[in-house]
Design a protein around this motif. Structure first.
Motif, PDB file in Angstrom:
ATOM      1  N   ILE A 143      38.222  27.380  25.792  1.00 16.09           N
ATOM      2  CA  ILE A 143      37.712  26.824  27.385  1.00 16.09           C
ATOM      3  C   ILE A 143      37.077  28.566  27.091  1.00 16.09           C
ATOM      4  O   ILE A 143      38.125  29.295  27.096  1.00 16.09           O
ATOM      5  CB  ILE A 143      39.590  26.564  28.205  1.00 16.09           C
ATOM      6  CG1 ILE A 143      39.728  25.369  27.847  1.00 16.09           C
ATOM      7  CG2 ILE A 143      39.037  27.542  29.490  1.00 16.09           C
ATOM      8  CD1 ILE A 143      40.924  25.359  28.561  1.00 16.09           C
ATOM      9  N   ALA A 144      36.494  28.626  28.439  1.00 15.16           N
ATOM     10  CA  ALA A 144      34.875  30.192  28.173  1.00 15.16           C
ATOM     11  C   ALA A 144      36.049  31.171  28.910  1.00 15.16           C
ATOM     12  O   ALA A 144      35.715  32.737  28.551  1.00 15.16           O
ATOM     13  CB  ALA A 144      34.606  30.008  28.868  1.00 15.16           C
ATOM     14  N   ILE A 145      36.796  30.663  30.282  1.00 10.11           N
ATOM     15  CA  ILE A 145      38.139  31.521  30.651  1.00 10.11           C
ATOM     16  C   ILE A 145      39.555  32.386  29.854  1.00 10.11           C
ATOM     17  O   ILE A 145      40.329  32.310  29.296  1.00 10.11           O
ATOM     18  CB  ILE A 145      39.107  30.419  32.008  1.00 10.11           C
ATOM     19  CG1 ILE A 145      37.493  29.994  33.176  1.00 10.11           C
ATOM     20  CG2 ILE A 145      40.076  31.478  32.884  1.00 10.11           C
ATOM     21  CD1 ILE A 145      38.161  28.899  33.775  1.00 10.11           C
ATOM     22  N   THR A 146      38.384  33.308  29.376  1.00  5.50           N
ATOM     23  CA  THR A 146      39.226  34.341  28.681  1.00  5.50           C
ATOM     24  C   THR A 146      40.468  34.923  28.991  1.00  5.50           C
ATOM     25  O   THR A 146      40.262  35.674  30.474  1.00  5.50           O
ATOM     26  CB  THR A 146      38.942  35.216  27.928  1.00  5.50           C
ATOM     27  OG1 THR A 146      37.911  35.833  28.528  1.00  5.50           O
ATOM     28  CG2 THR A 146      37.299  34.225  27.409  1.00  5.50           C
ATOM     29  N   PRO A 147      42.267  35.311  28.422  1.00  2.60           N
ATOM     30  CA  PRO A 147      42.790  36.413  28.710  1.00  2.60           C
ATOM     31  C   PRO A 147      41.958  37.520  29.590  1.00  2.60           C
ATOM     32  O   PRO A 147      42.325  38.860  30.736  1.00  2.60           O
ATOM     33  CB  PRO A 147      43.784  36.793  27.953  1.00  2.60           C
ATOM     34  CG  PRO A 147      43.571  35.851  27.310  1.00  2.60           C
ATOM     35  CD  PRO A 147      42.177  35.411  27.333  1.00  2.60           C
ATOM     36  N   GLU A 148      40.910  38.337  29.173  1.00  2.00           N
ATOM     37  CA  GLU A 148      40.040  39.880  29.140  1.00  2.00           C
ATOM     38  C   GLU A 148      40.119  39.388  30.880  1.00  2.00           C
ATOM     39  O   GLU A 148      39.763  39.743  31.601  1.00  2.00           O
ATOM     40  CB  GLU A 148      39.091  40.119  28.332  1.00  2.00           C
ATOM     41  CG  GLU A 148      40.010  40.081  27.054  1.00  2.00           C
ATOM     42  CD  GLU A 148      40.732  39.205  25.887  1.00  2.00           C
ATOM     43  OE1 GLU A 148      40.308  38.163  26.435  1.00  2.00           O
ATOM     44  OE2 GLU A 148      41.337  39.697  25.579  1.00  2.00           O
ATOM     45  N   ARG A 149      38.599  38.268  30.765  1.00  2.00           N
ATOM     46  CA  ARG A 149      38.019  37.604  32.282  1.00  2.00           C
ATOM     47  C   ARG A 149      39.259  37.734  33.423  1.00  2.00           C
ATOM     48  O   ARG A 149      39.163  37.860  34.411  1.00  2.00           O
ATOM     49  CB  ARG A 149      37.879  36.766  31.768  1.00  2.00           C
ATOM     50  CG  ARG A 149      35.997  36.744  31.186  1.00  2.00           C
ATOM     51  CD  ARG A 149      35.180  35.701  31.820  1.00  2.00           C
ATOM     52  NE  ARG A 149      34.583  35.898  32.714  1.00  2.00           N
ATOM     53  CZ  ARG A 149      34.290  34.118  32.590  1.00  2.00           C
ATOM     54  NH1 ARG A 149      34.140  33.376  31.875  1.00  2.00           N
ATOM     55  NH2 ARG A 149      33.612  33.706  33.860  1.00  2.00           N
ATOM     56  N   VAL A 150      40.248  36.847  33.115  1.00  2.00           N
ATOM     57  CA  VAL A 150      41.069  36.524  33.981  1.00  2.00           C
ATOM     58  C   VAL A 150      41.671  37.749  34.111  1.00  2.00           C
ATOM     59  O   VAL A 150      42.113  38.095  35.451  1.00  2.00           O
ATOM     60  CB  VAL A 150      42.493  35.726  33.653  1.00  2.00           C
ATOM     61  CG1 VAL A 150      43.550  35.503  34.831  1.00  2.00           C
ATOM     62  CG2 VAL A 150      41.809  34.371  32.821  1.00  2.00           C
ATOM     63  N   GLY A 151      42.746  38.967  33.726  1.00  2.01           N
ATOM     64  CA  GLY A 151      42.669  40.546  34.000  1.00  2.01           C
ATOM     65  C   GLY A 151      42.145  40.667  34.537  1.00  2.01           C
ATOM     66  O   GLY A 151      42.312  41.535  35.432  1.00  2.01           O
ATOM     67  N   GLU A 152      40.457  40.574  34.554  1.00  2.00           N
ATOM     68  CA  GLU A 152      39.778  41.863  35.085  1.00  2.00           C
ATOM     69  C   GLU A 152      39.443  41.617  36.696  1.00  2.00           C
ATOM     70  O   GLU A 152      39.269  42.536  37.827  1.00  2.00           O
ATOM     71  CB  GLU A 152      39.019  41.544  34.487  1.00  2.00           C
ATOM     72  CG  GLU A 152      38.481  42.933  33.278  1.00  2.00           C
ATOM     73  CD  GLU A 152      37.253  42.559  32.425  1.00  2.00           C
ATOM     74  OE1 GLU A 152      36.375  41.944  33.059  1.00  2.00           O
ATOM     75  OE2 GLU A 152      36.770  43.396  31.088  1.00  2.00           O
ATOM     76  N   ASN A 153      39.559  39.770  36.694  1.00  2.00           N
ATOM     77  CA  ASN A 153      39.199  38.924  37.576  1.00  2.00           C
ATOM     78  C   ASN A 153      40.443  39.882  38.829  1.00  2.00           C
ATOM     79  O   ASN A 153      40.679  39.784  40.258  1.00  2.00           O
ATOM     80  CB  ASN A 153      39.491  37.417  37.839  1.00  2.00           C
ATOM     81  CG  ASN A 153      38.962  37.218  38.943  1.00  2.00           C
ATOM     82  OD1 ASN A 153      39.824  37.186  39.469  1.00  2.00           O
ATOM     83  ND2 ASN A 153      37.607  36.784  38.476  1.00  2.00           N
ATOM     84  N   LEU A 154      41.786  39.346  38.215  1.00  2.00           N
ATOM     85  CA  LEU A 154      43.067  39.061  39.461  1.00  2.00           C
ATOM     86  C   LEU A 154      43.398  40.788  39.671  1.00  2.00           C
ATOM     87  O   LEU A 154      44.702  40.930  39.846  1.00  2.00           O
ATOM     88  CB  LEU A 154      44.057  38.791  38.593  1.00  2.00           C
ATOM     89  CG  LEU A 154      43.572  37.044  38.957  1.00  2.00           C
ATOM     90  CD1 LEU A 154      45.257  36.464  38.123  1.00  2.00           C
ATOM     91  CD2 LEU A 154      43.128  36.358  39.625  1.00  2.00           C
ATOM     92  N   ARG A 155      42.790  42.301  38.531  1.00  2.00           N
ATOM     93  CA  ARG A 155      43.013  43.358  38.588  1.00  2.00           C
ATOM     94  C   ARG A 155      44.359  43.420  37.490  1.00  2.00           C
ATOM     95  O   ARG A 155      45.205  44.450  38.776  1.00  2.00           O
ATOM     96  CB  ARG A 155      42.888  44.081  40.091  1.00  2.00           C
ATOM     97  CG  ARG A 155      41.580  44.272  40.080  1.00  2.00           C
ATOM     98  CD  ARG A 155      41.198  45.525  41.361  1.00  2.00           C
ATOM     99  NE  ARG A 155      40.143  44.742  41.830  1.00  2.00           N
ATOM    100  CZ  ARG A 155      39.265  45.768  42.147  1.00  2.00           C
ATOM    101  NH1 ARG A 155      40.168  46.719  41.602  1.00  2.00           N
ATOM    102  NH2 ARG A 155      38.000  45.680  42.628  1.00  2.00           N
ATOM    103  N   GLN A 156      44.845  42.585  36.792  1.00  2.00           N
ATOM    104  CA  GLN A 156      45.720  43.056  36.112  1.00  2.00           C
ATOM    105  C   GLN A 156      45.854  42.055  35.034  1.00  2.00           C
ATOM    106  O   GLN A 156      46.067  40.695  34.970  1.00  2.00           O
ATOM    107  CB  GLN A 156      47.390  41.751  37.149  1.00  2.00           C
ATOM    108  CG  GLN A 156      48.583  41.554  36.598  1.00  2.00           C
ATOM    109  CD  GLN A 156      49.756  42.303  37.164  1.00  2.00           C
ATOM    110  OE1 GLN A 156      49.221  43.254  38.394  1.00  2.00           O
ATOM    111  NE2 GLN A 156      50.169  43.037  36.577  1.00  2.00           N
ATOM    112  N   ALA A 157      45.810  43.299  33.941  1.00  2.00           N
ATOM    113  CA  ALA A 157      46.044  42.484  32.730  1.00  2.00           C
ATOM    114  C   ALA A 157      47.097  41.090  32.475  1.00  2.00           C
ATOM    115  O   ALA A 157      47.943  41.761  32.610  1.00  2.00           O
ATOM    116  CB  ALA A 157      46.699  43.826  32.091  1.00  2.00           C
TER     117      ALA A 157
END
Ligand SMILES: Nc1ncnc2c1ncn2[C@@H]1O[C@H](COP(=O)(O)OP(=O)(O)OP(=O)(O)O)[C@@H](O)[C@H]1O
Ligand SMILES: [Mg+2]
Length: 411
Positions: A339-353
């Motif tokens: 799935i393309a939604i990677t942990p890095e992208r989520v972390g950046e998006n939510l400003r919470q790693a």
């Protein structure tokens, strides 16, 4: 019988000795013989069940000597006072008995007066120990050593870890159960609390059941003592983890207020090094009380938009709730690399790693739930378990940073 009675358990493999001691004590109005055990093992079981104030312990018994039994009893119930009775008055024996934590040592057969005064002394000690409102378990050592307080007096304050997801079914219970087992050991005794009061399933995940539930403690939130807590906990067979089960019926959830839950969480942190609380998604008074009491919030999300949207809403709300972001440890569960939604992208998006990633592994996780054997027990080498170990490590690091009172970690 008045509550001031001194409850005595007699342990001796010879029935005649047990009877003689019982006879010696029968006319003492303040002494009550609550039971008799024939072996060391029976003594350990009966001590846990009957909670005597004083144990009269023989040394030589067929299965386990009285000194080992003394150690085992005190480990579970430190308030119990043990008087060793032995035919040998060998100083070596006495020394070993004292080291094991015995209160007194009498030679056999004891003189009636000696025995009774030793029991009264020990009974008084036991009752003093029990009445102390704060009596840390030996295992709450982490907290003791980490926060030696004023004047060097250890202040025991365990850490409360809440596992929360603003979306249901993301794996909070799976994570809470496996995390609690990972954090639990002899030095850092841990309790797992089912904060999902309507449909809690923590006990099922561990294949355990007991007759007591959290209601037995919340209804006495103002008068808790270590003994009551100990008697209500379910002990997980394989690990010794203590588990506080949810009420048996959903409608009983209403019987718990946020205030009671806060008091309970605060009390438990005096007894355990870690208090892990599983919570439902709905932000009830009780869930908010758990979050409020927490040192660390494990925020769980999965790789789907509704879950990430809700995580964002929760992070926004956390500002209103006055939650410092450093208290949040972000976990991504059911991670699937396709799935393309990677942990890095989520972390950046939510400003919470994202601090820990637990992969999707239906082959391991679903049977572990159905069998009631959490995967950190029998599948330690698998990626799902390794994800939990990483999570535990992040939590320990976060706690040691906040403990050392350093500047918050930059992210
Ligand atoms: N990493 C994983 N891989 C595969 N399946 C998983 C994983 N984590 C959880 N599951 C499965 O997902 C389901 C839901 O998990 P769980 O009950 O832990 O979620 P929850 O957030 O506590 O749900 P609820 O909101 O109902 O309390 C369970 O069947 C569990 O086996
Ligand atoms: Mg759950």
């Amino acid at each position: 019988m008045s509550p001031a009675n001194i409850k005595v358990l007699i342990v001796d493999d010879v029935s005649e000795t047990r009877e003689n001691v019982r006879k010696l004590l029968q006319f003492e109005a303040d002494v009550e013989v609550v039971g008799a055990a024939r072996t060391g093992r029976e003594a350990i079981d009966l001590a846990a069940e009957l909670r005597p104030d004083v144990v009269l312990m023989d040394i030589n018994m067929p299965d386990m000597d009285g000194i080992s039994a003394t150690e085992a009893i005190l480990q579970k119930s430190p308030f119990i006072q043990i008087i060793i009775l032995s035919v040998q008055s060998d100083p070596n024996y006495m020394r070993r008995a004292m080291l094991a934590g015995a209160r007194d040592f009498l030679t056999k057969p004891p003189m009636g007066d000696d025995l009774i005064s030793a029991i009264r002394r020990a009974g008084k000690m036991a009752q003093q120990e029990k009445s102390k409102s704060v009596q840390p378990y030996p295992g709450a050592g982490i907290a003791t050593s980490m926060s030696a307080g004023m004047g060097g007096i250890p202040v025991t304050r365990g850490k409360v870890i809440v596992v929360y997801s603003p979306k249901g079914g993301t794996g909070c219970t799976t994570i809470a159960v496996n995390l609690a087992l990972t954090l639990h050991n002899d030095d850092t005794r841990t309790v797992l609390v089912d904060g999902n009061l309507q449909f809690g399933d923590v006990a099922v995940f561990l294949n355990e059941q007991g007759k007591n539930t959290i209601l037995d403690l919340t209804t006495r939130a103002d008068e808790l003592d270590p003994e009551i807590v100990e008697s209500v906990m379910i002990r997980h067979g394989a690990s010794g983890l203590h588990v506080l089960a949810s009420p048996t019926r959903p409608e009983q959830a209403e019987g718990v207020s946020g205030d009671q839950f806060s008091k309970l969480a605060d009390y438990l942190r005096q007894l355990y090094a870690y208090v892990v609380i599983d919570t439902p998604s709905l932000l009830t008074d009780v869930t908010l009380a758990a979050i409020d009491a927490s040192d660390v919030i494990v925020l769980v999300a999965t790789q789907d938009i509704p879950s990430i949207k809700n995580a964002r809403l929760f992070l926004d709300l956390s500002i209103t709730l006055g939650i410092n972001r450093e208290r949040i440890v972000f976990a991504m569960n059911r991670y699937d690399k396709r799935i393309a939604i990677t942990p890095e992208r989520v972390g950046e998006n939510l400003r919470q790693a994202v601090d820990a990633v637990i992969p999707l592994d239906e082959r391991i996780v679903i049977p572990s739930v159905n069998r009631g054997v959490p995967f950190v027990i029998d599948n330690k080498a698998q990626p799902a378990a390794r994800g939990i170990f990483t999570l535990a490590e992040s939590i320990r690091n976060r706690l040691s940073v906040s403990q050392a009172d350093e500047l918050p970690v930059k992210r």
